[in-house]
Design an enzyme around this catalytic site. Structure first.
Site, mmCIF file in Angstrom:
data_model
loop_
_atom_site.group_PDB
_atom_site.id
_atom_site.type_symbol
_atom_site.label_atom_id
_atom_site.label_comp_id
_atom_site.label_asym_id
_atom_site.label_seq_id
_atom_site.Cartn_x
_atom_site.Cartn_y
_atom_site.Cartn_z
ATOM 1 N N LEU A 155 4.632 -5.921 5.400
ATOM 2 C CA LEU A 155 4.998 -7.302 5.048
ATOM 3 C C LEU A 155 4.276 -8.261 5.998
ATOM 4 O O LEU A 155 4.874 -8.854 6.891
ATOM 5 C CB LEU A 155 6.513 -7.510 5.116
ATOM 6 C CG LEU A 155 6.987 -8.813 4.455
ATOM 7 C CD1 LEU A 155 7.098 -8.643 2.945
ATOM 8 C CD2 LEU A 155 8.334 -9.272 5.019
ATOM 9 N N ILE A 233 -2.466 -1.401 -2.701
ATOM 10 C CA ILE A 233 -3.459 -2.483 -2.706
ATOM 11 C C ILE A 233 -4.013 -2.653 -1.282
ATOM 12 O O ILE A 233 -4.789 -3.550 -1.003
ATOM 13 C CB ILE A 233 -2.798 -3.795 -3.264
ATOM 14 C CG1 ILE A 233 -3.800 -4.910 -3.573
ATOM 15 C CG2 ILE A 233 -1.712 -4.306 -2.367
ATOM 16 C CD1 ILE A 233 -4.334 -4.909 -4.956
ATOM 17 N N ARG A 235 -5.201 0.141 1.734
ATOM 18 C CA ARG A 235 -6.375 0.984 1.978
ATOM 19 C C ARG A 235 -6.111 2.398 1.474
ATOM 20 O O ARG A 235 -5.002 2.948 1.678
ATOM 21 C CB ARG A 235 -6.688 1.063 3.482
ATOM 22 C CG ARG A 235 -7.454 -0.118 4.029
ATOM 23 C CD ARG A 235 -8.905 -0.154 3.540
ATOM 24 N NE ARG A 235 -9.632 -1.301 4.044
ATOM 25 C CZ ARG A 235 -9.735 -2.499 3.456
ATOM 26 N NH1 ARG A 235 -9.138 -2.718 2.306
ATOM 27 N NH2 ARG A 235 -10.453 -3.472 3.994
ATOM 28 N N ASP A 259 -5.569 0.296 -6.352
ATOM 29 C CA ASP A 259 -6.786 -0.536 -6.284
ATOM 30 C C ASP A 259 -7.746 0.023 -5.247
ATOM 31 O O ASP A 259 -8.895 -0.399 -5.179
ATOM 32 C CB ASP A 259 -6.397 -1.977 -5.910
ATOM 33 C CG ASP A 259 -7.586 -2.933 -5.914
ATOM 34 O OD1 ASP A 259 -8.357 -2.914 -6.899
ATOM 35 O OD2 ASP A 259 -7.761 -3.689 -4.937
ATOM 36 N N GLU A 264 -14.117 5.610 -1.426
ATOM 37 C CA GLU A 264 -14.694 4.715 -2.445
ATOM 38 C C GLU A 264 -16.218 4.743 -2.396
ATOM 39 O O GLU A 264 -16.789 4.854 -1.305
ATOM 40 C CB GLU A 264 -14.190 3.283 -2.187
ATOM 41 C CG GLU A 264 -12.693 3.179 -2.385
ATOM 42 C CD GLU A 264 -12.136 1.807 -1.968
ATOM 43 O OE1 GLU A 264 -12.922 0.901 -1.631
ATOM 44 O OE2 GLU A 264 -10.915 1.655 -1.993
ATOM 45 N N HIS A 282 -11.119 -1.482 -6.654
ATOM 46 C CA HIS A 282 -11.009 -2.343 -5.454
ATOM 47 C C HIS A 282 -11.380 -3.801 -5.779
ATOM 48 O O HIS A 282 -12.363 -4.342 -5.242
ATOM 49 C CB HIS A 282 -11.900 -1.787 -4.325
ATOM 50 C CG HIS A 282 -11.498 -2.290 -2.960
ATOM 51 N ND1 HIS A 282 -11.632 -1.541 -1.817
ATOM 52 C CD2 HIS A 282 -10.976 -3.488 -2.551
ATOM 53 C CE1 HIS A 282 -11.222 -2.237 -0.775
ATOM 54 N NE2 HIS A 282 -10.816 -3.427 -1.194
HETATM 55 P P1 NAP Z 1 -1.510 -8.460 8.039
HETATM 56 O O1 NAP Z 1 -1.047 -9.850 7.866
HETATM 57 O O2 NAP Z 1 -2.020 -8.017 9.367
HETATM 58 O O3 NAP Z 1 -0.318 -7.499 7.583
HETATM 59 C C1 NAP Z 1 -0.299 -6.133 7.825
HETATM 60 C C2 NAP Z 1 1.151 -5.680 7.904
HETATM 61 O O4 NAP Z 1 1.183 -4.267 8.038
HETATM 62 C C3 NAP Z 1 1.878 -6.278 9.092
HETATM 63 O O5 NAP Z 1 3.087 -6.794 8.655
HETATM 64 C C4 NAP Z 1 2.103 -5.100 10.047
HETATM 65 O O6 NAP Z 1 3.342 -5.237 10.726
HETATM 66 C C5 NAP Z 1 2.104 -3.909 9.071
HETATM 67 N N1 NAP Z 1 1.603 -2.704 9.717
HETATM 68 C C6 NAP Z 1 0.409 -2.534 10.337
HETATM 69 N N2 NAP Z 1 0.285 -1.296 10.834
HETATM 70 C C7 NAP Z 1 1.453 -0.664 10.523
HETATM 71 C C8 NAP Z 1 1.948 0.652 10.778
HETATM 72 N N3 NAP Z 1 1.236 1.551 11.464
HETATM 73 N N4 NAP Z 1 3.175 0.966 10.308
HETATM 74 C C9 NAP Z 1 3.917 0.049 9.651
HETATM 75 N N5 NAP Z 1 3.500 -1.204 9.376
HETATM 76 C C10 NAP Z 1 2.285 -1.560 9.811
HETATM 77 O O7 NAP Z 1 -2.675 -8.125 7.010
HETATM 78 P P2 NAP Z 1 -2.909 -8.724 5.552
HETATM 79 O O8 NAP Z 1 -3.758 -9.920 5.629
HETATM 80 O O9 NAP Z 1 -1.590 -8.800 4.831
HETATM 81 O O10 NAP Z 1 -3.796 -7.522 4.929
HETATM 82 C C11 NAP Z 1 -3.259 -6.222 4.867
HETATM 83 C C12 NAP Z 1 -4.288 -5.211 4.411
HETATM 84 O O11 NAP Z 1 -4.540 -5.319 3.011
HETATM 85 C C13 NAP Z 1 -5.677 -5.343 5.031
HETATM 86 O O12 NAP Z 1 -5.738 -4.787 6.326
HETATM 87 C C14 NAP Z 1 -6.552 -4.605 4.049
HETATM 88 O O13 NAP Z 1 -6.659 -3.242 4.413
HETATM 89 C C15 NAP Z 1 -5.792 -4.721 2.730
HETATM 90 N N6 NAP Z 1 -6.511 -5.563 1.747
HETATM 91 C C16 NAP Z 1 -6.902 -5.020 0.561
HETATM 92 C C17 NAP Z 1 -7.554 -5.821 -0.362
HETATM 93 C C18 NAP Z 1 -7.980 -5.287 -1.689
HETATM 94 O O14 NAP Z 1 -8.922 -5.834 -2.281
HETATM 95 N N7 NAP Z 1 -7.337 -4.269 -2.214
HETATM 96 C C19 NAP Z 1 -7.821 -7.158 -0.091
HETATM 97 C C20 NAP Z 1 -7.407 -7.657 1.136
HETATM 98 C C21 NAP Z 1 -6.739 -6.856 2.047
HETATM 99 P P3 NAP Z 1 3.572 -4.593 12.192
HETATM 100 O O15 NAP Z 1 2.376 -4.989 13.012
HETATM 101 O O16 NAP Z 1 4.870 -5.163 12.660
HETATM 102 O O17 NAP Z 1 3.653 -3.119 11.980
HETATM 103 C C1 8YV Z 2 -12.804 -6.822 0.041
HETATM 104 C C2 8YV Z 2 -10.665 -6.145 1.254
HETATM 105 O O1 8YV Z 2 -12.996 -6.278 -1.208
HETATM 106 O O2 8YV Z 2 -10.406 -8.052 2.609
HETATM 107 C C3 8YV Z 2 -10.272 -6.828 2.508
HETATM 108 O O3 8YV Z 2 -9.792 -6.130 3.417
HETATM 109 O O4 8YV Z 2 -10.431 -4.987 1.079
HETATM 110 C C4 8YV Z 2 -11.319 -6.899 0.157
HETATM 111 O O5 8YV Z 2 -10.996 -8.247 0.152
HETATM 112 C C5 8YV Z 2 -13.592 -6.045 1.046
HETATM 113 O O6 8YV Z 2 -13.340 -6.365 2.325
HETATM 114 C C6 8YV Z 2 -15.087 -6.249 0.862
HETATM 115 O O7 8YV Z 2 -15.507 -5.726 -0.310
#
Ligand code: NAP
Ligand code: 8YV
Length: 327
Positions: A155, A233, A235, A259, A264, A282
């Site tokens: 979250l 959504i 990793r 996703d 990948e 993705h």
């Molecule tokens: P964020 O604000 O840093 O949120 C990550 C959350 O995960 C934090 O609340 C953190 O809380 C929790 N967390 C981290 N490590 C943990 C662990 N070991 N155990 C339990 N909880 C944990 O990051 P965000 O901006 O929401 O982005 C999150 C992730 O989404 C990115 O790192 C990326 O991998 C992924 N993403 C995917 C896409 C896509 O296209 N599919 C796009 C953008 C991002 P605590 O630190 O309190 O544990």
């Molecule tokens: C992108 C993502 O697709 O921001 C991230 O962590 O997974 C996605 O927004 C990626 O970083 C680049 O393709």
């Protein structure tokens, strides 16, 4: 003495977004990394590089090959490909692209959830194949969003944007992080397995890296149970894909929407063959609008660092370096 930042050498590494390339070429002295990688650059060029706009793995060898590197500006909010701890140990700033993509990724997560539960891609395929006319209505879906209890694993910025959308749909929301989030009313679970047992819809949006490697495993799917929906959504590395394929095949959980994948763009044949897996390539943040905003943030970080000595969005590992550099 003021520095003309257009003279600063900035490396373009990986398959950068075109807007990153255009801006870096306009605003700095751009050095494009060819297929030969860093080894193909002559020594004087390597030694001149002070910044890098990256969408590639940045490990100790990469950093050590660039002795005057000051900043790594990574495209994407997840920076699991960048060894940020090593960069910090070398006083190198690392930046990512948070916030500008949160709402877009949350939209995708909701679309993926609805598609998984209500089988909308399969229903559309039914229509396109002429089966509506030939065979009648698409079968009623066994799953519904009505009455579902969602558990968000991670979250953070995106997780909160997903939670708001789930609330609007009438789902109950709880979450698991390492620490509870202040000022948030959703129920907190200190243990992921406990949360999986308490909900029927597990949505993972947690970062990749060693701490989360295959953290969603067979035990978690067991706990989620036979009506369980799993959405990822975050990793692919966070999921034991073999355990997920088994759980989807033998009815341990009902369905999954993914996703992101462990390797990948390779998606296991066994996953592709499963009718209860809804799969996307993705595309969480992939609109022109949001990718351009991410590209701007990559270059804004470089510009701000080199003109004012401060990055816009440093990652936590290197946040202490911010403002420490003389402009
Ligand atoms: P964020 O604000 O840093 O949120 C990550 C959350 O995960 C934090 O609340 C953190 O809380 C929790 N967390 C981290 N490590 C943990 C662990 N070991 N155990 C339990 N909880 C944990 O990051 P965000 O901006 O929401 O982005 C999150 C992730 O989404 C990115 O790192 C990326 O991998 C992924 N993403 C995917 C896409 C896509 O296209 N599919 C796009 C953008 C991002 P605590 O630190 O309190 O544990
Ligand atoms: C992108 C993502 O697709 O921001 C991230 O962590 O997974 C996605 O927004 C990626 O970083 C680049 O393709």
């Amino acid at each position: 003495m003021t520095t003309d930042i257009t003279e600063i050498a900035v490396l373009l590494a990986g398959k950068s977004h075109p807007h990153v390339n255009e801006r870096v070429k306009r605003e700095f002295r751009a050095i494009e990394l060819g297929e030969g990688g860093l080894a193909a650059l002559d020594e004087a060029t390597r030694r001149s590089i002070r910044g890098a706009a990256v969408m590639t793995k940045v490990d100790a060898a990469f950093v050590d090959a660039l002795p005057t590197l000051e900043i790594v500006a990574s495209f994407g909010v997840g920076y699991d490909l960048v060894d940020a701890k090593y960069c910090a140990s070398r006083n190198i700033m690392v930046t990512n692209t948070p916030d500008v993509l949160s709402e877009e990724v949350a939209d995708t997560a909701l679309g993926l959830l609805i598609n998984t539960v209500r089988e909308l891609p399969k229903a559309e395929a039914w229509l396109r194949a002429g089966r509506w006319k030939a065979d009648g209505a698409y079968p009623l879906t066994p799953a519904t969003l009505r009455g579902r209890r969602a558990g968000i694993f991670g979250l953070g910025r995106i997780g909160l944007a997903i939670a708001r959308r789930l609330e609007a749909l009438g789902l109950t929301v709880s979450y698991h992080n390492r620490r509870p989030v202040e000022g948030v009313g959703y129920e907190y679970h200190a243990c992921l397995k406990e949360m999986a047992a308490a909900v029927d819809t597990l949505i993972s949006v947690v970062p990749g890296g060693a701490a989360t490697e295959k953290i969603v495993n067979a035990e978690i799917f067991e706990a989620l149970g036979p009506d369980g929906i799993f959405i990822n959504i975050g990793r692919g590395s966070t999921v034991d894909e073999t355990a997920l394929i088994a759980a989807l095949s033998n009815g341990t959980i009902r369905a999954a929407g993914l996703d992101v994948f462990a390797n990948e763009p390779n998606v296991p044949e066994a996953l592709l063959a499963l009718p209860n897996a809804c799969l996307l390539p993705h595309v969480g943040s992939s609109t022109r609008h949001t990718r351009t905003a991410m590209a701007d943030l990559v270059v804004d970080n470089l510009a701000s660092w080199f003109s004012g000595g401060k990055a816009v969005t440093p990652v936590p590992e290197t946040a202490a370096l911010n403002g420490e550099k003389a402009p």
